[in-house]
Design a protein around this motif. Structure first.
Motif, short mmCIF file in Angstrom:
data_model
loop_
_atom_site.label_atom_id
_atom_site.label_comp_id
_atom_site.label_asym_id
_atom_site.label_seq_id
_atom_site.Cartn_x
_atom_site.Cartn_y
_atom_site.Cartn_z
N ASP A 195 0.83 -1.22 0.00
CA ASP A 195 0.00 0.00 0.00
C ASP A 195 0.86 1.26 0.00
OD1 ASP A 195 1.04 0.08 2.54
OD2 ASP A 195 -0.88 -0.11 3.59
N GLY A 196 2.18 1.07 0.04
CA GLY A 196 3.09 2.20 -0.08
C GLY A 196 3.23 3.05 1.18
N VAL A 197 2.44 2.75 2.22
CA VAL A 197 2.47 3.59 3.42
C VAL A 197 3.83 3.50 4.12
CG1 VAL A 197 1.47 3.97 5.72
CG2 VAL A 197 -0.03 3.48 3.78
N GLY A 198 4.27 2.27 4.36
CA GLY A 198 5.55 2.08 5.06
C GLY A 198 6.72 2.69 4.30
N LEU A 199 6.71 2.50 2.98
CA LEU A 199 7.82 3.02 2.16
C LEU A 199 7.82 4.55 2.18
CD1 LEU A 199 7.60 0.69 -0.98
CD2 LEU A 199 8.92 0.39 1.08
N LEU A 228 -1.35 3.44 -5.09
CA LEU A 228 -0.62 4.03 -6.23
C LEU A 228 -0.15 5.44 -5.91
CD1 LEU A 228 -2.62 2.76 -9.34
CD2 LEU A 228 -0.21 2.32 -8.83
N HIS A 229 -0.99 6.19 -5.19
CA HIS A 229 -0.61 7.55 -4.78
C HIS A 229 0.66 7.50 -3.92
CE1 HIS A 229 -0.90 11.59 -2.99
NE2 HIS A 229 -0.69 10.98 -1.84
N HIS A 235 8.26 6.88 -5.73
CA HIS A 235 8.88 6.83 -7.05
C HIS A 235 9.40 8.22 -7.44
CE1 HIS A 235 8.78 6.67 -11.56
NE2 HIS A 235 9.46 5.56 -11.30
N ALA A 236 8.57 9.23 -7.23
CA ALA A 236 8.96 10.61 -7.58
C ALA A 236 10.17 11.04 -6.75
CB ALA A 236 7.78 11.56 -7.35
N PRO A 251 5.34 1.84 -10.04
CA PRO A 251 4.51 1.83 -8.83
C PRO A 251 3.44 0.73 -8.86
CG PRO A 251 4.92 4.09 -9.48
CD PRO A 251 5.52 3.22 -10.56
N GLU A 252 2.84 0.53 -10.04
CA GLU A 252 1.77 -0.49 -10.09
C GLU A 252 2.31 -1.91 -9.93
OE1 GLU A 252 2.28 1.37 -14.23
OE2 GLU A 252 2.18 1.99 -12.14
#
Length: 299
Positions: A195-199, A228-229, A235-236, A251-252
């Motif tokens: 879910d990208g939260v931890g990263l 993705l957000h 990623h950015a 990201p996907e």
């Protein structure tokens, strides 16, 4: 999925082989034919089948030119000596004969070797002692056991960095508005990072000037759009703020991560650990440093 994994893995190998300075013409490892089919560029096919990329990568990982001019057997032996044993998915023994084929290249065999190198790299970068000393630096009260392997070490690091981010937000807000504090989920396994939260939290902790924690979308049931957000923020950050590329996936790829891409995520985290902890990028601000910098600037 296999195509995404293959692309990310080849890009990672190129980055290690060329010490993060991949020649312009190889940055995109594939070309499209007239039927819009993707193929690995001939130069890369050649450099895989003669083991050149593996030699370069090992020589860079260990800063040891003795790895140059090895054949595939030599590479597999070097990996085995370091405790990494490479076999194909169906447990077929890899041989020189299989790996030197180049028309066509036996890609599944090469993917197994690349994955072996990924494991080796992550093991070398993320050692238990390093992880513990990093955590103790930003969380001196933490009771931390030395993790048994690099994967557990990475998850431990992400969890402690997330906790430290919350503590930092609290200290900056004083006893202020507790409702604003994000509830960061624990990184139990690599799937839980999708879910990208931890990263994003790790980046916000180390580089608050580049990623504001308030931009992270945290929810009990994260949607694909939320994931993705968050991953796009990471990623950015990687593209804009790091001296070289480490985010070789899309990201996907992480959002929809299948088990087969786990190693790509692990090696991305090892690279992230390297640029935030071991060889900190310019944007890294260790806790307490911001205030010290302000005093120095006289502001």
């Amino acid at each position: 999925v296999f195509q995404a994994k293959q692309r990310a893995s080849v890009k990672w190998l190129l980055s290690k082989a060329y010490n993060n300075r991949v020649p312009e013409k190889l940055r995109e490892p594939y070309y499209r034919d007239h039927e819009e089919q993707e193929h690995l560029k001939p130069q890369i096919v050649h450099a895989l089948s003669n083991a050149e990329l593996y030699c370069l990568a090992l020589a860079n990982i260990y800063s040891d030119p003795n790895y140059h001019n090895q054949n595939h057997y030599g590479i597999l032996q070097a990996l085995a000596r370091k405790g990494v044993y490479v076999t194909e998915q169906n447990n077929t023994q890899l041989t020189e004969t299989i790996l030197i084929q180049n028309s066509p290249l036996k890609m599944s065999a090469h993917m197994a070797v690349i994955e072996g190198l990924m494991v080796l790299y992550a093991k070398e970068v993320v050692t238990g002692d390093r992880v513990v000393s990093a955590i103790r630096r930003f969380d001196p009260q933490a009771e931390v056991d030395v993790p048994s392997d690099h994967e557990k070490g990475l998850l431990l690091w992400i969890n402690h960095a997330s906790h430290a981010l919350i503590a930092k937000i609290q200290s900056e807000d004083g006893a202020g508005d507790k409702t604003r504090l994000p509830e960061l989920p624990a990184a139990k396994d690599f799937q839980s990072l999708c879910d990208g939260v931890g990263l994003a939290a790790v980046v916000a902790f180390y580089c608050p000037g580049e990623l504001n924690w308030m931009e992270i979308r945290v929810s009990k049931r994260p949607s694909v759009a939320d994931a993705l957000h968050n991953l796009s923020l990471v990623h950015a950050f990687c593209v804009k703020c790091l001296p070289y590329s480490i985010f070789h996936m899309q990201p996907e790829d992480v959002t929809y991560m299948r088990g087969s891409m786990k190693q790509n995520l692990v090696v991305f985290l090892a690279d992230m650990y390297n640029v935030l902890e071991i060889h900190p990028a310019k944007c890294v601000r260790y806790p307490g440093e911001e205030r010290a910098m302000q005093y120095l600037d006289g502001t």
